[in-house]
Write a protein that holds these residues in place. Structure first.
Motif, PDB file in Angstrom:
ATOM      1  N   GLU A 251       0.836  -1.196   0.000  1.00  0.00           N
ATOM      2  CA  GLU A 251       0.000   0.000   0.000  1.00  0.00           C
ATOM      3  C   GLU A 251       0.875   1.250   0.000  1.00  0.00           C
ATOM      4  OE1 GLU A 251      -3.420   2.061   2.769  1.00  0.00           O
ATOM      5  OE2 GLU A 251      -3.126  -0.105   2.864  1.00  0.00           O
ATOM      6  N   GLY A 252       0.565   2.170  -0.871  1.00  0.00           N
ATOM      7  CA  GLY A 252       1.323   3.413  -0.968  1.00  0.00           C
ATOM      8  C   GLY A 252       2.427   3.380  -1.995  1.00  0.00           C
ATOM      9  N   MET A 253       2.642   2.214  -2.583  1.00  0.00           N
ATOM     10  CA  MET A 253       3.663   2.116  -3.617  1.00  0.00           C
ATOM     11  C   MET A 253       2.988   2.297  -4.966  1.00  0.00           C
ATOM     12  SD  MET A 253       6.624  -0.637  -3.977  1.00  0.00           S
ATOM     13  CE  MET A 253       7.022  -1.183  -5.608  1.00  0.00           C
ATOM     14  N   ALA A 254       3.475   3.256  -5.741  1.00  0.00           N
ATOM     15  CA  ALA A 254       2.882   3.562  -7.041  1.00  0.00           C
ATOM     16  C   ALA A 254       3.443   2.680  -8.151  1.00  0.00           C
ATOM     17  CB  ALA A 254       3.089   5.039  -7.379  1.00  0.00           C
TER      18      ALA A 254
ATOM     19  N   TYR B 200       2.155  10.007  -3.550  1.00  0.00           N
ATOM     20  CA  TYR B 200       2.179  11.275  -2.820  1.00  0.00           C
ATOM     21  C   TYR B 200       1.284  11.166  -1.588  1.00  0.00           C
ATOM     22  CZ  TYR B 200       1.707  16.219  -1.773  1.00  0.00           C
ATOM     23  OH  TYR B 200       1.715  17.430  -1.143  1.00  0.00           O
ATOM     24  N   GLY B 201       1.778  11.650  -0.462  1.00  0.00           N
ATOM     25  CA  GLY B 201       1.016  11.648   0.783  1.00  0.00           C
ATOM     26  C   GLY B 201       1.273  10.436   1.656  1.00  0.00           C
ATOM     27  N   CYS B 202       1.993   9.458   1.152  1.00  0.00           N
ATOM     28  CA  CYS B 202       2.306   8.257   1.929  1.00  0.00           C
ATOM     29  C   CYS B 202       3.689   8.400   2.568  1.00  0.00           C
ATOM     30  CB  CYS B 202       2.288   7.024   1.038  1.00  0.00           C
ATOM     31  SG  CYS B 202       0.662   6.650   0.389  1.00  0.00           S
ATOM     32  N   SER B 203       3.879   7.752   3.678  1.00  0.00           N
ATOM     33  CA  SER B 203       5.163   7.773   4.369  1.00  0.00           C
ATOM     34  C   SER B 203       6.192   6.965   3.576  1.00  0.00           C
ATOM     35  CB  SER B 203       5.020   7.177   5.767  1.00  0.00           C
ATOM     36  OG  SER B 203       6.289   6.923   6.327  1.00  0.00           O
ATOM     37  N   VAL B 204       7.258   7.632   3.185  1.00  0.00           N
ATOM     38  CA  VAL B 204       8.323   6.972   2.426  1.00  0.00           C
ATOM     39  C   VAL B 204       8.919   5.832   3.245  1.00  0.00           C
ATOM     40  CG1 VAL B 204      10.620   7.311   1.435  1.00  0.00           C
ATOM     41  CG2 VAL B 204       8.837   9.009   1.036  1.00  0.00           C
ATOM     42  N   ILE B 205       9.136   6.056   4.530  1.00  0.00           N
ATOM     43  CA  ILE B 205       9.727   5.038   5.399  1.00  0.00           C
ATOM     44  C   ILE B 205       8.799   3.834   5.527  1.00  0.00           C
ATOM     45  CG2 ILE B 205      10.518   4.539   7.751  1.00  0.00           C
ATOM     46  CD1 ILE B 205      12.419   6.315   6.096  1.00  0.00           C
ATOM     47  N   ASP B 206       7.505   4.075   5.740  1.00  0.00           N
ATOM     48  CA  ASP B 206       6.553   2.975   5.892  1.00  0.00           C
ATOM     49  C   ASP B 206       6.436   2.148   4.613  1.00  0.00           C
ATOM     50  OD1 ASP B 206       6.100   3.818   8.480  1.00  0.00           O
ATOM     51  OD2 ASP B 206       4.153   4.750   8.041  1.00  0.00           O
TER      52      ASP B 206
ATOM     53  N   ILE C 176       8.214  10.486  -6.145  1.00  0.00           N
ATOM     54  CA  ILE C 176       6.945  10.592  -5.446  1.00  0.00           C
ATOM     55  C   ILE C 176       5.908  10.851  -6.543  1.00  0.00           C
ATOM     56  CG2 ILE C 176       5.554  11.894  -3.800  1.00  0.00           C
ATOM     57  CD1 ILE C 176       7.829  10.401  -2.462  1.00  0.00           C
ATOM     58  N   ALA C 177       4.947   9.945  -6.668  1.00  0.00           N
ATOM     59  CA  ALA C 177       3.986  10.007  -7.769  1.00  0.00           C
ATOM     60  C   ALA C 177       2.667  10.542  -7.290  1.00  0.00           C
ATOM     61  CB  ALA C 177       3.804   8.620  -8.370  1.00  0.00           C
TER      62      ALA C 177
END
Length: 112
Positions: A36-39, A72-78, A109-110
């Motif tokens: 989740e959060g990976m484009a 965009y808007g997601c935690s890069v670390i997570d 960041i997409a």
């Protein structure tokens, strides 16, 4: 991908099983769709085939580099941590080989 493909060799009772690095790439590409959060994986004319790199040691332990796009808007670390975990679990359970580490490179960041 390089023409000199590497194979992971697993000795079996009736012979050897050879697993191509292409198979590992496919496992990784499929597994990261669950994060989740990976484009997606980084793909362009300049980086074609370079979004996933698999290094196979002499004792058939893998080290993996993966270049990703994070939404965009997601935690890069997570997202990166989740990608590392998903990739490690998928490769170890599907191919039956040890993964020593997964290096995640967040390149973009997409905006969705």
């Amino acid at each position: 991908m390089a023409e000199n493909k590497q194979y992971i060799t697993q000795a079996q009772e009736n012979g050897n099983v050879m697993i191509s690095e292409d198979v590992i790439h496919t496992i990784i590409a499929s597994a990261v769709t669950e994060v989740e959060g990976m484009a997606g994986l980084v793909e362009s004319k300049k980086t074609r085939g370079k979004s996933i790199r698999v290094n196979i040691s002499e004792d058939d332990v893998l080290s993996i580099d993966c270049s990703i796009l994070v939404s965009y808007g997601c935690s890069v670390i997570d997202v990166s941590s989740a990608a590392q975990e998903v990739i490690t679990n998928a490769v170890e359970s599907t191919a039956g080989v040890k993964v020593s580490g997964v290096n995640v490179f967040v390149c973009v960041i997409a905006r969705q």
